[in-house]
Design an enzyme around this catalytic site. Structure first.
Site, PDB file in Angstrom:
ATOM      1  N   ASP A  75       0.828  -1.206   0.000  1.00  0.00           N
ATOM      2  CA  ASP A  75       0.000   0.000   0.000  1.00  0.00           C
ATOM      3  C   ASP A  75       0.864   1.259   0.000  1.00  0.00           C
ATOM      4  OD1 ASP A  75      -2.537   1.346   0.134  1.00  0.00           O
ATOM      5  OD2 ASP A  75      -2.142   1.759   2.235  1.00  0.00           O
TER       6      ASP A  75
ATOM      7  N   HIS B 117      -7.781   4.080  -2.472  1.00  0.00           N
ATOM      8  CA  HIS B 117      -8.709   4.360  -1.373  1.00  0.00           C
ATOM      9  C   HIS B 117      -9.825   3.316  -1.311  1.00  0.00           C
ATOM     10  CE1 HIS B 117      -6.471   7.864  -0.687  1.00  0.00           C
ATOM     11  NE2 HIS B 117      -7.051   8.666  -1.557  1.00  0.00           N
TER      12      HIS B 117
END
EC number: 2.7.8.2
Length: 335
Positions: free
Chosen positions: A101, A123
């Site tokens: 991430d 997101h």
């Protein structure tokens, strides 16, 4: 062409046009970030230049979910002791997810493939991963022995994720605090490792000085962090999700548009509410499964529709680095 109810086109032409003007902007630096930057920089250099950032993001999400499932299956009430390997697998999956991430955006800038689709994809995956991360942390400390606290901790994580993107929607800047998502993920990884090597019974140990079990110190930490973060978020919100909701508010921010009050995401919770209102005329367990599948289908069709629509509008691919890329869309806080 698929029917609209199967594969919708959620964005209007005006929203797609405004999406082209979107620039990602963030501010702030968390405590662990300076220490982890060299590791992240080293890791992204190991990736092949043809690997698409969205593929990294999705791979991290799938790995996190798959490594959390054995833990969830072994501890359905969050009171059981799972096998040693389940905690290790959960900790490893969460750490790898955190690493991937952190480097997907770096890979995008490294390959000149940054785009609004990448931000939305990041997101959106985070909004799903939040559920598994929170469940893993609650299972690690056997919080199921206190159902009220379990309920609180599960939903406070989702609330904080939504609030973070709510303030971004208002201010246009994604702000990071001194203790933010990186610190939380590392802390939960440590909780899982402690449970693996010491057993979950260690969290039931009562500290006689204050008369509280160890697990409640973790809950108190969550309470303090939530209070500080809420103050910072709502100071901006009033001054100016999760799951599909988390993706929806990210889309609204990036397309500079309002959030629709009518949403098919409410069908599942609505069924649960009606079943309770009519005194459970259908078995609650059955309704819960129905709501799960409806919500899962609704989230997948929405996410797929948005991603394909944005990719087509920007003339890029979702999981491949295209020869034609959108112009640089990033104003980052840590590069």
């Amino acid at each position: 062409m698929a029917a609209p109810w199967v594969l919708p086109a959620p964005l209007s032409p005006a929203q797609l046009k405004r999406l082209e003007q979107h620039r990602y902007s963030s501010a702030g630096r968390s405590l662990l970030e300076p220490w982890l930057q060299p590791y992240w920089g080293w890791l992204v250099e190991r990736l092949p230049p043809w690997l698409a950032p969205n593929a990294i993001t999705l791979g991290g999400l799938l790995l996190n979910c798959l490594t959390a499932l054995p833990l969830i299956a072994s501890c359905p009430t969050a009171t059981e002791q799972a096998p040693f390997w389940a905690y290790i697998l959960g900790a490893l999956g969460l750490f790898i997810y955190q690493s991937l991430d952190a480097i997907d955006g770096k890979q995008a800038r490294r390959t000149n493939s940054s785009s609004p689709l990448g931000e939305l994809f990041d997101h959106g995956c985070d909004s799903i991963s939040t559920v598994f991360v929170v469940l893993g942390s609650c299972i690690a400390i056997r919080l199921g022995t206190n159902p009220d606290w379990l309920f609180f901790c599960c939903f406070v994580g989702l609330f904080m994720f939504y609030s973070a993107h709510w303030q971004t929607y208002v201010s246009g800047i994604l702000r990071f605090g001194k203790v933010d998502v990186t610190e939380v993920q590392i802390a939960i990884t440590m909780l899982l490792l402690v449970s693996a090597f010491c057993g979950t019974a260690v969290w039931d140990y009562k500290v006689h000085l204050v008369g509280l079990e160890l697990k409640f110190f973790a809950v108190v930490g969550i309470l303090c962090g939530t209070a500080v973060s809420c103050f910072n978020y709502f100071r901006i919100i009033f001054g100016g999700g999760v799951g599909k909701n988390g993706s929806t508010i990210a889309v609204a921010h990036m397309t500079k548009s309002e959030i629709s009050l009518q949403d098919t995401a409410f069908i599942g919770p609505g069924l649960l509410f009606l079943d309770q209102y009519f005194n459970s005329f259908i078995d609650e367990y059955v309704v819960l499964w129905i709501a799960l599948f409806i919500s899962l289908f609704d989230m997948l069709r929405y996410a797929t529709g948005v991603c394909l629509q944005i990719a087509a509008h920007l003339h890029i691919h979702v999981f491949r680095i295209s020869s034609h890329q959108a112009p640089e869309q990033v104003q980052n806080h840590n590069d």
